[in-house]
Scaffold this motif. Structure first.
Motif, PDB file in Angstrom:
ATOM      1  N   ALA A   1    -130.257  -0.782 -55.322  1.00 17.86           N
ATOM      2  CA  ALA A   1    -129.853  -0.715 -53.663  1.00 17.86           C
ATOM      3  C   ALA A   1    -129.956   0.974 -53.319  1.00 17.86           C
ATOM      4  O   ALA A   1    -130.155   1.194 -52.289  1.00 17.86           O
ATOM      5  CB  ALA A   1    -128.252  -1.027 -53.887  1.00 17.86           C
ATOM      6  N   VAL A   2    -129.794   1.668 -54.403  1.00 20.92           N
ATOM      7  CA  VAL A   2    -129.644   3.165 -53.935  1.00 20.92           C
ATOM      8  C   VAL A   2    -131.085   3.627 -53.727  1.00 20.92           C
ATOM      9  O   VAL A   2    -131.333   4.299 -52.587  1.00 20.92           O
ATOM     10  CB  VAL A   2    -129.333   4.132 -55.060  1.00 20.92           C
ATOM     11  CG1 VAL A   2    -129.560   5.557 -54.951  1.00 20.92           C
ATOM     12  CG2 VAL A   2    -127.783   3.819 -55.402  1.00 20.92           C
ATOM     13  N   PHE A   3    -132.096   3.009 -54.294  1.00 22.22           N
ATOM     14  CA  PHE A   3    -133.682   3.337 -53.940  1.00 22.22           C
ATOM     15  C   PHE A   3    -134.037   2.862 -52.734  1.00 22.22           C
ATOM     16  O   PHE A   3    -134.751   3.507 -51.919  1.00 22.22           O
ATOM     17  CB  PHE A   3    -134.412   2.776 -55.100  1.00 22.22           C
ATOM     18  CG  PHE A   3    -135.755   2.951 -55.010  1.00 22.22           C
ATOM     19  CD1 PHE A   3    -136.509   3.768 -55.181  1.00 22.22           C
ATOM     20  CD2 PHE A   3    -136.669   1.847 -54.615  1.00 22.22           C
ATOM     21  CE1 PHE A   3    -137.802   4.318 -54.941  1.00 22.22           C
ATOM     22  CE2 PHE A   3    -138.021   1.535 -54.325  1.00 22.22           C
ATOM     23  CZ  PHE A   3    -138.768   3.065 -54.613  1.00 22.22           C
TER      24      PHE A   3
ATOM     25  N   ILE B   1    -137.429  -7.834 -48.718  1.00 22.22           N
ATOM     26  CA  ILE B   1    -137.874  -9.194 -49.422  1.00 22.22           C
ATOM     27  C   ILE B   1    -138.308  -8.369 -50.866  1.00 22.22           C
ATOM     28  O   ILE B   1    -138.051  -8.946 -51.876  1.00 22.22           O
ATOM     29  CB  ILE B   1    -139.361  -9.654 -48.899  1.00 22.22           C
ATOM     30  CG1 ILE B   1    -138.705 -10.633 -47.355  1.00 22.22           C
ATOM     31  CG2 ILE B   1    -139.980 -10.605 -49.810  1.00 22.22           C
ATOM     32  CD1 ILE B   1    -139.625 -11.281 -46.948  1.00 22.22           C
ATOM     33  N   PRO B   2    -139.116  -7.152 -50.795  1.00 23.76           N
ATOM     34  CA  PRO B   2    -139.311  -6.829 -52.268  1.00 23.76           C
ATOM     35  C   PRO B   2    -138.128  -6.289 -53.027  1.00 23.76           C
ATOM     36  O   PRO B   2    -137.954  -6.554 -54.499  1.00 23.76           O
ATOM     37  CB  PRO B   2    -140.414  -5.536 -51.992  1.00 23.76           C
ATOM     38  CG  PRO B   2    -140.749  -5.901 -50.668  1.00 23.76           C
ATOM     39  CD  PRO B   2    -139.871  -6.563 -49.973  1.00 23.76           C
TER      40      PRO B   2
ATOM     41  N   ALA C   1    -136.640  -7.686 -56.765  1.00 22.73           N
ATOM     42  CA  ALA C   1    -136.599  -6.716 -57.956  1.00 22.73           C
ATOM     43  C   ALA C   1    -134.968  -6.860 -58.451  1.00 22.73           C
ATOM     44  O   ALA C   1    -134.545  -6.866 -59.362  1.00 22.73           O
ATOM     45  CB  ALA C   1    -136.575  -5.254 -57.093  1.00 22.73           C
ATOM     46  N   LEU C   2    -134.109  -7.611 -57.403  1.00 22.14           N
ATOM     47  CA  LEU C   2    -132.872  -7.790 -57.859  1.00 22.14           C
ATOM     48  C   LEU C   2    -132.853  -9.150 -58.655  1.00 22.14           C
ATOM     49  O   LEU C   2    -131.916  -9.480 -59.480  1.00 22.14           O
ATOM     50  CB  LEU C   2    -131.875  -8.062 -56.496  1.00 22.14           C
ATOM     51  CG  LEU C   2    -131.481  -6.786 -55.694  1.00 22.14           C
ATOM     52  CD1 LEU C   2    -130.835  -7.186 -54.444  1.00 22.14           C
ATOM     53  CD2 LEU C   2    -130.693  -5.809 -56.589  1.00 22.14           C
TER      54      LEU C   2
ATOM     55  N   LEU D   1    -144.519  -3.473 -53.791  1.00 17.54           N
ATOM     56  CA  LEU D   1    -143.308  -2.893 -53.534  1.00 17.54           C
ATOM     57  C   LEU D   1    -142.147  -3.274 -54.569  1.00 17.54           C
ATOM     58  O   LEU D   1    -141.334  -2.468 -54.777  1.00 17.54           O
ATOM     59  CB  LEU D   1    -143.023  -3.122 -52.084  1.00 17.54           C
ATOM     60  CG  LEU D   1    -143.873  -2.504 -51.088  1.00 17.54           C
ATOM     61  CD1 LEU D   1    -143.250  -2.772 -49.595  1.00 17.54           C
ATOM     62  CD2 LEU D   1    -143.867  -0.893 -51.175  1.00 17.54           C
ATOM     63  N   ALA D   2    -142.261  -4.676 -54.784  1.00 15.73           N
ATOM     64  CA  ALA D   2    -141.287  -5.177 -55.849  1.00 15.73           C
ATOM     65  C   ALA D   2    -141.719  -4.383 -57.221  1.00 15.73           C
ATOM     66  O   ALA D   2    -140.491  -4.033 -57.898  1.00 15.73           O
ATOM     67  CB  ALA D   2    -141.447  -6.792 -55.808  1.00 15.73           C
ATOM     68  N   ILE D   3    -142.598  -4.222 -57.608  1.00 14.41           N
ATOM     69  CA  ILE D   3    -143.033  -3.625 -58.788  1.00 14.41           C
ATOM     70  C   ILE D   3    -142.464  -2.205 -58.772  1.00 14.41           C
ATOM     71  O   ILE D   3    -141.854  -1.733 -59.884  1.00 14.41           O
ATOM     72  CB  ILE D   3    -144.587  -3.598 -59.101  1.00 14.41           C
ATOM     73  CG1 ILE D   3    -145.134  -4.965 -59.667  1.00 14.41           C
ATOM     74  CG2 ILE D   3    -144.665  -2.484 -60.338  1.00 14.41           C
ATOM     75  CD1 ILE D   3    -146.390  -5.074 -59.718  1.00 14.41           C
ATOM     76  N   TYR D   4    -142.617  -1.492 -57.658  1.00 15.51           N
ATOM     77  CA  TYR D   4    -142.015  -0.134 -57.690  1.00 15.51           C
ATOM     78  C   TYR D   4    -140.699  -0.094 -57.785  1.00 15.51           C
ATOM     79  O   TYR D   4    -139.989   0.764 -58.295  1.00 15.51           O
ATOM     80  CB  TYR D   4    -142.762   0.477 -56.228  1.00 15.51           C
ATOM     81  CG  TYR D   4    -143.979   0.958 -56.065  1.00 15.51           C
ATOM     82  CD1 TYR D   4    -145.023   0.531 -57.143  1.00 15.51           C
ATOM     83  CD2 TYR D   4    -144.411   1.757 -55.060  1.00 15.51           C
ATOM     84  CE1 TYR D   4    -146.213   0.721 -57.037  1.00 15.51           C
ATOM     85  CE2 TYR D   4    -145.830   2.192 -55.137  1.00 15.51           C
ATOM     86  CZ  TYR D   4    -146.899   1.554 -56.069  1.00 15.51           C
ATOM     87  OH  TYR D   4    -148.188   1.899 -55.804  1.00 15.51           O
ATOM     88  N   CYS D   5    -140.099  -0.961 -56.993  1.00 20.02           N
ATOM     89  CA  CYS D   5    -138.392  -1.188 -56.746  1.00 20.02           C
ATOM     90  C   CYS D   5    -137.971  -1.175 -58.313  1.00 20.02           C
ATOM     91  O   CYS D   5    -136.904  -0.843 -58.944  1.00 20.02           O
ATOM     92  CB  CYS D   5    -137.900  -2.000 -55.808  1.00 20.02           C
ATOM     93  SG  CYS D   5    -138.131  -2.053 -54.418  1.00 20.02           S
ATOM     94  N   THR D   6    -138.653  -2.193 -58.890  1.00 22.43           N
ATOM     95  CA  THR D   6    -138.380  -2.583 -60.396  1.00 22.43           C
ATOM     96  C   THR D   6    -138.548  -1.573 -61.468  1.00 22.43           C
ATOM     97  O   THR D   6    -137.559  -1.082 -62.106  1.00 22.43           O
ATOM     98  CB  THR D   6    -138.868  -3.881 -61.035  1.00 22.43           C
ATOM     99  OG1 THR D   6    -138.645  -4.810 -60.155  1.00 22.43           O
ATOM    100  CG2 THR D   6    -138.571  -4.283 -62.238  1.00 22.43           C
TER     101      THR D   6
END
Length: 525
Positions: free
Chosen positions: A239-241, A438-439, A443-444, A178-183
């Protein structure tokens, strides 16, 4: 767990269809990080490591299949033993009768207490050996009649510590996903939408978009005349995502057939377009090309983490192999897929590193439209499609993975006595929030996709792809051997891996420990 709630294999499909499903499952986001890893490690070292990791991944995939068949056999035997009707006076027999009694001998015609027969080879005949619904007559005891997921196999083979470790490993991998997806989504949106280009002010050096991107800093403005920096824009898109897709984690959705068709079509259109445009650039003598080294051993750990992530499929193997009609072809299907996928990854990486002088950590960004290049309309459409490709595909997968993570978190946490009394409302609020917040915080904290993929692949990915299959197959073989000794019979597993020697288990575990150690040292040093 034995005997209750068995999940029988779904409707069958052919070997060709299975090969396509497995191919599509493996080839995903990890492929987009491979060209950058090859550019750092060198084409020679990258090729060698990719091939080695493909072989190891195939070996452990075959062990997951073997373990699933073995666990089916264990459940069949235990169900059959539990179904025996033991005479009430059995406890009154003397010790000699107890030690010499054979529960698997041929019963007399009028003896209904024993339900077990063996054929001439000693293999249990499932038709008479505790046959249950979903197990067909004539099948060997070790089969794929039930679809046993990794967690169900862990329930059969692991102790409590092993089950917790498996759950934690899966949760860590899903968090990393999920962190990879956000990034990836936020970075793609930022790089496409931000139009500030310092090189546009320098007259004659009209270069490729990747050269322009490589000169940009996070502190540079996103648009001319605005105080919003590229770093601010990235965080805004994270944040928008999160606000747009995060709420789906509070509900239950499933991946539909049409969503699978959409994502598969998008993926292959994008990959074919990337390879085609890269080859066109290589053939263009006026373009600046890449000149990667043969080997750079200091960045080899990056290839390990990315390659492990790129070959990940082991957590989904049970749902893929169960419906295959001809189960004896499973090993051939996986071998064919791994060879084709390795070749495809090499083509994608080689065309990328030799076509472009600089390859970003998210490969699609190398095709970001160049604002001042004056490209043709079809080329601009292709560039925008590729640059936004992660946005389309990852956005459709994000809610599904978030819901999966939420359910895993709830299962793990509520099994702890202190949290077992959580109210239903608290569960509906807390676990979805943890799954998406958390993800997003990760990403932030960083937009370095290469680091995220390396960490996810090298740690959680190595656990799922290497350590867990090694433990499953070792314990499954040990359990079957014990049953053979206790029952004085042969339990043949027709789906046993070709890599039967225990030395292969030691080799894979040693390799994973060494590789994870190198990745860790690479981060520390």
């Amino acid at each position: 767990m034995v005997g209750g709630g068995d999940k029988l294999a779904p409707a069958s499909f052919s070997a060709g269809t299975a090969a396509i499903y497995i191919f599509n499952l493996i080839v995903g986001t990890g492929a987009l990080a491979l060209p950058n890893a090859f550019a750092q490690a060198g084409w020679g070292l990258g090729t060698g490591l990719l091939v080695v990791l493909a072989v190891f991944s195939y070996i452990t995939a075959s062990w997951v299949v073997e373990s699933m068949a073995a666990c089916n056999g264990i459940k069949n035997i235990e169900q059959s033993i539990n179904s025996h009707k033991i005479d009430e006076d059995m406890n009154d027999q003397d010790e000699e009768d107890k030690t010499s009694r054979n529960f698997f001998e041929e019963p007399d015609d009028d003896d209904s207490a024993y339900l077990v027969k063996t054929d001439l080879t000693g293999q249990v005949n499932v038709a008479t050996y505790g046959a249950t619904e979903g197990i067909n007559a004539g099948q060997p005891v070790c089969n794929l009649a039930r679809q046993l997921e990794l967690a169900e196999m862990a329930d059969i083979l692991f102790n409590n510590v092993g089950r917790v470790c498996l759950s934690l490993c899966m949760v860590a991998y899903l968090f990393g996903d999920l962190a990879i997806y956000c990034t990836a989504v936020a970075k793609s949106l930022r790089d496409v939408s931000c139009t500030y280009n310092p090189m546009s002010r320098n007259s004659s050096t009209s270069n490729s978009s990747i050269t322009n991107s490589s000169t940009l800093q996070l502190s540079d403005p996103c648009w001319d005349g605005t105080p919003l920096t590229r770093s601010d824009a990235y965080r805004m898109y994270v944040a928008v995502f999160l606000l747009l897709l995060g709420p789906f984690a509070f509900f239950n959705v499933s991946k539909t057939k049409y969503l699978q068709i959409f994502t598969t079509a998008m993926r292959w259109t994008a990959f074919i377009t990337m390879v085609t445009l890269s080859i066109m650039r290589i053939l263009d003598t006026s373009a600046t090309h890449g000149n990667p080294p043969i080997a750079n051993f200091s960045t080899a750990p990056t290839v390990f983490g990315v390659s492990v992530y790129a070959f990940m499929c082991h957590h989904s193997i049970p749902s893929l192999v169960s419906p295959i009609k001809n189960k004896s072809s499973v090993a051939t299907i996986f071998a064919t897929d791994y060879i084709l996928i390795a070749l495809f990854y090499l083509i994608l990486a080689f065309t990328g590193i030799f076509a472009f002088p600089v390859v970003p950590d998210l490969y699609t960004l190398v095709f970001k439209p160049d604002q001042g290049a004056g490209s043709s309309l079809p080329m601009e459409i292709a560039d925008y499609f590729l640059a936004l490709f992660p946005v389309f595909t990852l956005s459709t997968n994000f809610p599904i993975i978030a819901i999966t993570l939420k359910k895993n978190l709830e299962t793990i946490i509520t099994n702890i006595p202190f949290f077992s009394t959580m109210s239903p409302m608290s569960r509906k609020l807390v676990f979805p929030l943890v799954a998406i917040v958390i993800p997003a915080l990760v990403a932030l904290g960083t937009e370095d996709l290469g680091i995220l993929v390396t960490i996810t692949g090298a740690y959680a990915g190595a656990g799922i792809q290497y350590v867990i299959p090694c433990c499953l197959v070792f314990l499954a073989r040990k359990r079957l051997n014990k049953l053979e000794t206790d029952l004085n019979m042969t339990l043949h597993n027709p789906l046993a891996s070709a890599f039967k020697h225990s030395g292969f288990v030691i080799l894979v575990l040693s390799w994973s420990v060494l590789a994870v150690g190198l990745v860790t040292a690479n981060f520390i040093i």
